[in-house]
Design an enzyme around this catalytic site. Structure first.
Site, PDB file in Angstrom:
ATOM      1  N   CYS A 166      -0.437  74.363  17.299  1.00 52.57           N
ATOM      2  CA  CYS A 166       0.039  72.934  17.822  1.00 52.57           C
ATOM      3  C   CYS A 166       1.170  72.500  16.845  1.00 52.57           C
ATOM      4  CB  CYS A 166      -0.902  72.052  18.001  1.00 52.57           C
ATOM      5  SG  CYS A 166      -0.240  70.559  18.500  1.00 52.57           S
TER       6      CYS A 166
ATOM      7  N   CYS B 298      -8.324  69.069  20.389  1.00 51.44           N
ATOM      8  CA  CYS B 298      -7.854  67.862  21.124  1.00 51.44           C
ATOM      9  C   CYS B 298      -8.003  67.945  22.642  1.00 51.44           C
ATOM     10  CB  CYS B 298      -6.370  67.341  20.665  1.00 51.44           C
ATOM     11  SG  CYS B 298      -5.397  68.861  21.003  1.00 51.44           S
TER      12      CYS B 298
END
Ligand SMILES: Nc1ncnc2c1ncn2[C@@H]1O[C@H](COP(=O)(O)OP(=O)(O)OP(=O)(O)O)[C@@H](O)[C@H]1O
Length: 380
Positions: free
Chosen positions: A110, A209
Site C-alpha cells: 500500500c 486496514c
C-alpha cells in the site's frame, strides 16, 4: 516568498491530524486528502450478517472525523477513490501470496503503490502540491554530502514504521514529509487534545486496514477456499491435529492451534505448503525457530548504496526480519542473480519466507526485499 504547498494524507486518525497541525504551524500551505481504497460492495466483501460492513462502514466514520479535523484547522479536505488501484496492486498480490501459503504484508504494498505513488501523483498533479506528508512514524532528511534523501527511524523505536516504508525510492522520498519523526504517541495525543481535535482520544487502528476489527479467517474465506491439512508433531512425526489452511498460520505462532489434549504448549515450527502440513514443536524447544542465513531477493534500495558502503557486493549492516523485531547484525553478499545472501551474526528467531527483510545502517533505512530460502546450517 510563496509558501510550499503540502497535501497531508488525512485518515481520520490522531497521527495524521497532528501531522497536519504541525505543518500548518511550520508555515506550509496545508491541504488534506482522504482516500478510500476499499469498497465492500464492489469487492464482494459481504460475509454474512455478523461480518457485514456498510451502514456503519468505519471508512465513512473516519471520513467524518477527517472532515471535523480539517474544519477545526481551517484546511481544505479533498477526497479520492483508489479502489481499483488498491485491488490491482495490493489486494490481488495479497490473495495470491496467501494462496501459496505465505503471509504477505499489505501495508508495504500500500505504501509503495498507493500512498507514495497514486496518492503522491494525484497530490502533485491534480492538487498542484509541492510535497505530500503522512502521519507515519519515520523521518526523511537530505544528506548534503551524499546528495541522498535518507529515510530515518522514528525516535520512538516502539512505533517506528520504516519497516513498512522500505520499498520507497529517492524520487518518492524527495517529495515526502514525515512531521512526527521525533514525537512519542503520548505527546501526539496531548497536542491533539490541547487543540481540541476530535481525534485526540481515538483508538489506534490495528491489523490490516480492509479487515478492520473483523475476524481474519472469515474475511479471507470470502476469497480463498479452505485448504485443509494435517498438523504434525515435528518431534515424533505423528499427526496431532488438523487445520483449514497453512496460510492461516505463521512461523512461531502459539495461539489458535487447537491442539486439545496435548500435555504442553506447542508453536508452528515449519510449514510444508505443497503437502499442506503444519509442523509444530514444543514451546520449550525453540531451536526449530532459529536460522542463521537467508536469501533475500527483489531488494529495493531507498538510496544510492555506493555512497554508504565500500563494496555493495559484500558489506555488513543490520536487519529486521519482521516488524518490531530488534535489529540483528548481518553480512550481505551479492549473488549473480542480483539477490543477496544474508548471514546473521547470531541465530535469529522466526525468519519467515515471503516476509520482508529490511536493512539499516545505524538510523538510516537502506531498503528491503523478500525473504526466500531460510537456512539453518549447522544449527541442528
Ligand atoms: N484513508 C486515508 N486517507 C489518507 N491518508 C491516509 C489514509 N490512511 C492512512 N493514511 C496516511 O498514512 C499514514 C499511516 O497510516 P496508518 O494506517 O499506519 O495510520 P495510523 O498510524 O493509524 O495513523 P492515523 O492515526 O493518522 O490514522 C496516516 O497517518 C495518514 O497520513
Amino acid at each position: 516568498m510563496k509558501k510550499e504547498k503540502v497535501i497531508v494524507g488525512l485518515s481520520g486518525g490522531v497521527d495524521s491530524s497532528v501531522a497536519a497541525l504541525l505543518l500548518q504551524e511550520q508555515g506550509y500551505e496545508v491541504e488534506a486528502l482522504f482516500m478510500r481504497n476499499w469498497d465492500s460492495m464492489a469487492n464482494n466483501d459481504v460475509l454474512g450478517n455478523d461480518q457485514q460492513i456498510d451502514a456503519t462502514c468505519p471508512q465513512e466514520l473516519d471520513y467524518l472525523d477527517a472532515q471535523q479535523v480539517a474544519a477545526k484547522l481551517g484546511i481544505k479536505l479533498h477526497r479520492v477513490d483508489f479502489i481499483k488501484e488498491y485491488w490491482d496492486h495490493v489486494f490481488q498480490y495479497f490473495i495470491e501470496e496467501y494462496q501459496k501459503g505465505r503471509t504477505p504484508n499489505p501495508d508495504i504494498l500500500c505504501n509503495k503503490y498507493i500512498k507514495f505513488d497514486k496518492f503522491l501523483n494525484y497530490a502533485l498533479t491534480e492538487l498542484k502540491a509541492d510535497k505530500i506528508a503522512m502521519g507515519h512514524y519515520a523521518g526523511v532528511q537530505f544528506n548534503a554530502q551524499t546528495k541522498q534523501f535518507e529515510m530515518i527511524r522514528a525516535l520512538d523505536q516502539n512505533k517506528d514504521q520504516t519497516y513498512f516504508l522500505a520499498q520507497l525510492s529517492q524520487a518518492q522520498l524527495s517529495k515526502v514529509l514525515f512531521p512526527l519523526q521525533s514525537l512519542k504517541k503520548a505527546e501526539i495525543r496531548k497536542i491533539a487534545a490541547d487543540h481540541n481535535l476530535v481525534t485526540a482520544n481515538k483508538k489506534d487502528s490495528t491489523g490490516i486496514c480492509f479487515i478492520g476489527e473483523r475476524e481474519f479467517t472469515k474475511f479471507l474465506q470470502n476469497y480463498i477456499p479452505n485448504q485443509p491439512g494435517e498438523i504434525v508433531d515435528i518431534h515424533t512425526n505423528q499427526v496431532v491435529g488438523h487445520h483449514i489452511g497453512v496460510m492461516y498460520y505463521t512461523i512461531g505462532q502459539r495461539k489458535g492451534l487447537n491442539l486439545g489434549g496435548m500435555a504442553e504448549p506447542y508453536y508452528v515450527a515449519n510449514k510444508d505448503i505443497d503437502k499442506k502440513i503444519i509442523y509444530v514443536a514444543k514451546a520449550r524447544d525453540e531451536s526449530f525457530l532459529l536460522s542463521n542465513k537467508a536469501i533475500v531477493n527483489e531488494i529495493n534500495w531507498t538510496l544510492d548504496l555506493t555512497q554508504y558502503v565500500d563494496d555493495l557486493h559484500d558489506f555488513w549492516c543490520t536487519a529486521k526480519f519482521r516488524y518490531r523485531q530488534a535489529d540483528s547484525p548481518v553480512h550481505l553478499i551479492k549473488l549473480k542473480d542480483g539477490s543477496y545472501q544474508v548471514s546473521y551474526a547470531q541465530p535469529v528467531k522466526a525468519v519467515t519466507e515471503g516476509q520482508q527483510a529490511v536493512f539499516y545502517l545505524g538510523n538510516i533505512c537502506l531498503g528491503g526485499g523478500i525473504i526466500d530460502k531460510v537456512s539453518k546450517e549447522q544449527l541442528q
